[in-house]
Every structure is written in structure tokens, then in C-alpha cells.
Design a protein around this motif. Sequence first.
Motif, PDB file in Angstrom:
ATOM      1  N   GLU A  57       0.829  -1.209   0.000  1.00  0.00           N
ATOM      2  CA  GLU A  57       0.000   0.000   0.000  1.00  0.00           C
ATOM      3  C   GLU A  57       0.862   1.256   0.000  1.00  0.00           C
ATOM      4  O   GLU A  57       0.522   2.241  -0.661  1.00  0.00           O
ATOM      5  CB  GLU A  57      -0.952   0.006   1.199  1.00  0.00           C
ATOM      6  CG  GLU A  57      -1.977  -1.116   1.180  1.00  0.00           C
ATOM      7  CD  GLU A  57      -2.850  -1.116  -0.071  1.00  0.00           C
ATOM      8  OE1 GLU A  57      -3.446  -0.066  -0.380  1.00  0.00           O
ATOM      9  OE2 GLU A  57      -2.917  -2.155  -0.738  1.00  0.00           O
ATOM     10  N   ASP A  58       1.954   1.230   0.711  1.00  0.00           N
ATOM     11  CA  ASP A  58       2.854   2.380   0.752  1.00  0.00           C
ATOM     12  C   ASP A  58       3.455   2.626  -0.632  1.00  0.00           C
ATOM     13  O   ASP A  58       3.524   3.773  -1.100  1.00  0.00           O
ATOM     14  CB  ASP A  58       3.943   2.141   1.798  1.00  0.00           C
ATOM     15  CG  ASP A  58       4.741   3.383   2.122  1.00  0.00           C
ATOM     16  OD1 ASP A  58       4.203   4.506   1.993  1.00  0.00           O
ATOM     17  OD2 ASP A  58       5.917   3.240   2.520  1.00  0.00           O
ATOM     18  N   LEU A  59       3.873   1.569  -1.320  1.00  0.00           N
ATOM     19  CA  LEU A  59       4.391   1.709  -2.682  1.00  0.00           C
ATOM     20  C   LEU A  59       3.293   2.215  -3.614  1.00  0.00           C
ATOM     21  O   LEU A  59       3.517   3.116  -4.421  1.00  0.00           O
ATOM     22  CB  LEU A  59       4.953   0.376  -3.191  1.00  0.00           C
ATOM     23  CG  LEU A  59       5.386   0.349  -4.662  1.00  0.00           C
ATOM     24  CD1 LEU A  59       6.458   1.391  -4.946  1.00  0.00           C
ATOM     25  CD2 LEU A  59       5.876  -1.051  -5.036  1.00  0.00           C
ATOM     26  N   LEU A  60       2.101   1.649  -3.489  1.00  0.00           N
ATOM     27  CA  LEU A  60       0.984   2.080  -4.323  1.00  0.00           C
ATOM     28  C   LEU A  60       0.711   3.573  -4.122  1.00  0.00           C
ATOM     29  O   LEU A  60       0.613   4.329  -5.089  1.00  0.00           O
ATOM     30  CB  LEU A  60      -0.278   1.270  -3.994  1.00  0.00           C
ATOM     31  CG  LEU A  60      -1.584   1.771  -4.630  1.00  0.00           C
ATOM     32  CD1 LEU A  60      -1.516   1.696  -6.156  1.00  0.00           C
ATOM     33  CD2 LEU A  60      -2.772   0.981  -4.091  1.00  0.00           C
ATOM     34  N   TYR A  61       0.599   4.010  -2.885  1.00  0.00           N
ATOM     35  CA  TYR A  61       0.292   5.410  -2.616  1.00  0.00           C
ATOM     36  C   TYR A  61       1.426   6.334  -3.075  1.00  0.00           C
ATOM     37  O   TYR A  61       1.170   7.430  -3.568  1.00  0.00           O
ATOM     38  CB  TYR A  61      -0.027   5.633  -1.140  1.00  0.00           C
ATOM     39  CG  TYR A  61      -1.335   5.001  -0.718  1.00  0.00           C
ATOM     40  CD1 TYR A  61      -2.361   4.773  -1.630  1.00  0.00           C
ATOM     41  CD2 TYR A  61      -1.554   4.620   0.591  1.00  0.00           C
ATOM     42  CE1 TYR A  61      -3.556   4.200  -1.252  1.00  0.00           C
ATOM     43  CE2 TYR A  61      -2.754   4.042   0.988  1.00  0.00           C
ATOM     44  CZ  TYR A  61      -3.746   3.832   0.058  1.00  0.00           C
ATOM     45  OH  TYR A  61      -4.939   3.261   0.433  1.00  0.00           O
ATOM     46  N   THR A  62       2.658   5.890  -2.941  1.00  0.00           N
ATOM     47  CA  THR A  62       3.788   6.685  -3.437  1.00  0.00           C
ATOM     48  C   THR A  62       3.703   6.821  -4.950  1.00  0.00           C
ATOM     49  O   THR A  62       3.891   7.920  -5.496  1.00  0.00           O
ATOM     50  CB  THR A  62       5.125   6.041  -3.018  1.00  0.00           C
ATOM     51  OG1 THR A  62       5.166   5.953  -1.588  1.00  0.00           O
ATOM     52  CG2 THR A  62       6.312   6.849  -3.513  1.00  0.00           C
ATOM     53  N   ALA A  63       3.398   5.721  -5.626  1.00  0.00           N
ATOM     54  CA  ALA A  63       3.265   5.752  -7.090  1.00  0.00           C
ATOM     55  C   ALA A  63       2.091   6.634  -7.511  1.00  0.00           C
ATOM     56  O   ALA A  63       2.211   7.431  -8.456  1.00  0.00           O
ATOM     57  CB  ALA A  63       3.095   4.327  -7.616  1.00  0.00           C
ATOM     58  N   LEU A  64       0.961   6.525  -6.825  1.00  0.00           N
ATOM     59  CA  LEU A  64      -0.214   7.330  -7.172  1.00  0.00           C
ATOM     60  C   LEU A  64       0.010   8.815  -6.874  1.00  0.00           C
ATOM     61  O   LEU A  64      -0.428   9.675  -7.643  1.00  0.00           O
ATOM     62  CB  LEU A  64      -1.456   6.821  -6.445  1.00  0.00           C
ATOM     63  CG  LEU A  64      -1.959   5.443  -6.861  1.00  0.00           C
ATOM     64  CD1 LEU A  64      -3.161   5.039  -6.015  1.00  0.00           C
ATOM     65  CD2 LEU A  64      -2.280   5.378  -8.348  1.00  0.00           C
ATOM     66  N   ASP A  65       0.683   9.115  -5.769  1.00  0.00           N
ATOM     67  CA  ASP A  65       0.987  10.512  -5.454  1.00  0.00           C
ATOM     68  C   ASP A  65       1.862  11.126  -6.541  1.00  0.00           C
ATOM     69  O   ASP A  65       1.684  12.291  -6.917  1.00  0.00           O
ATOM     70  CB  ASP A  65       1.684  10.634  -4.099  1.00  0.00           C
ATOM     71  CG  ASP A  65       0.754  10.385  -2.926  1.00  0.00           C
ATOM     72  OD1 ASP A  65      -0.479  10.344  -3.118  1.00  0.00           O
ATOM     73  OD2 ASP A  65       1.272  10.220  -1.794  1.00  0.00           O
ATOM     74  N   ASP A  66       2.801  10.338  -7.061  1.00  0.00           N
ATOM     75  CA  ASP A  66       3.674  10.808  -8.131  1.00  0.00           C
ATOM     76  C   ASP A  66       2.860  11.088  -9.397  1.00  0.00           C
ATOM     77  O   ASP A  66       3.043  12.119 -10.052  1.00  0.00           O
ATOM     78  CB  ASP A  66       4.767   9.761  -8.392  1.00  0.00           C
ATOM     79  CG  ASP A  66       5.753  10.207  -9.444  1.00  0.00           C
ATOM     80  OD1 ASP A  66       6.450  11.214  -9.221  1.00  0.00           O
ATOM     81  OD2 ASP A  66       5.818   9.543 -10.506  1.00  0.00           O
ATOM     82  N   VAL A  67       1.942  10.179  -9.736  1.00  0.00           N
ATOM     83  CA  VAL A  67       1.073  10.379 -10.901  1.00  0.00           C
ATOM     84  C   VAL A  67       0.217  11.626 -10.701  1.00  0.00           C
ATOM     85  O   VAL A  67       0.105  12.473 -11.596  1.00  0.00           O
ATOM     86  CB  VAL A  67       0.183   9.136 -11.153  1.00  0.00           C
ATOM     87  CG1 VAL A  67      -0.906   9.430 -12.172  1.00  0.00           C
ATOM     88  CG2 VAL A  67       1.024   7.951 -11.596  1.00  0.00           C
TER      89      VAL A  67
END
Length: 193
Positions: A57-67
Amino acid sequence: MPLPRFTRLPADEQRRILDVAQRMFAEDGVETASYNQIIAAAGISKSSAYNYFDGREDLLYTALDDVAARLSEVLGAWQRVADDAEFWSQLKIVERRLRAHIETHPADLALIDPAFLLREQGAFRSWIADFVDNGIAIGLITLEADRSLLVAATAAVLRAVDGWGAAEMKAGRVPDPEQPWLLLRNLWGTPRP
């Protein structure tokens, strides 16, 4: 938020890891993409991955925040206009900027919805509210409805258009660029030009 060790990585290494994660979340879906497969594809060990992120989830949220950050930059602030022609012209300029961005960042198209719904809803909703308010002020939006409902409905139409556009492109078709405007005109009670 990624862990401090991730933020201390060189920028190109951070970018490489996020690019792999975004591509795989876009291809496999944010609900089903495998954390282990993502970190393997990124060429990092499981122990290193847990030094960078608290988990999937942390990786997902980091990736989504970047997008979301990239897309917010592409959107820019809505610049208030004085008439219908300027309004539609500005929307088409934003559309062209988004198309150009998607051509160079194709995974972002599949991740627009989760990036703005799961992470940055406030920024996206604020942008939509700004252009809806401008449309109301110049008399382009004539539907008499609660403002917050109108903003939510406009956001839903735009999210639907994003999903439709992604599906069209994935099927090898070029989306009809007039369809989004037709939907918005119908929603807003705006007469055809």
C-alpha cells in the motif's frame, strides 16, 4: 509516504522504481498488482523494498501521489475566462496537454482515477470546481442544480471519459475528441454551438 531510505536514493533510481511500479499497477490494476512481482521487476530485493516502503500500500500510494503530482502540473490552475469561446478553447488546450502527457506517460491514463480518487481528490475536485464556477459565471452552465452536486457530476463525467479513452486506446482506436464535450454540454444544459 515512502520511508526515508527511499527518499535518499538518487533521483534516477527513485524514478526507475516508480516507473516500474506505475507500469505494473496500470497493467495489472491497483487492486491486483503483486508487490513481489513489482519489486522483482524493479530489480530490488525484498529486504531492500521493505527499507523503502512499509509494504504494498505504501508503494501504491507513493506511485499514485507521483502520478497525481504530474497530472496536477499538466492541468495547471484553471484560468478564468470571460466567454463561452474562451472557456471551450481553454478546455481544449488542457485536453491537448493531457494527451501529450499521456503519450509520454501511458501508465498515467490507467492511474488517473485511483490517483485522484484515492490520494488527491481535493486537488482534482478543486480544479473542477474552479472551471464549473467559471462556466456558471459566464452563463455557459445553465443547469439549475446544487453546486456541489454539479461539481461531483462533472468529476464523474470526466472520470468516465478517462476510462472510456483508456479503453479505446487499449483497443487500438482513437477516441472521438468531441464525445467528452458532448457529455458535458448535455450535463450542463449548454446548447450546442
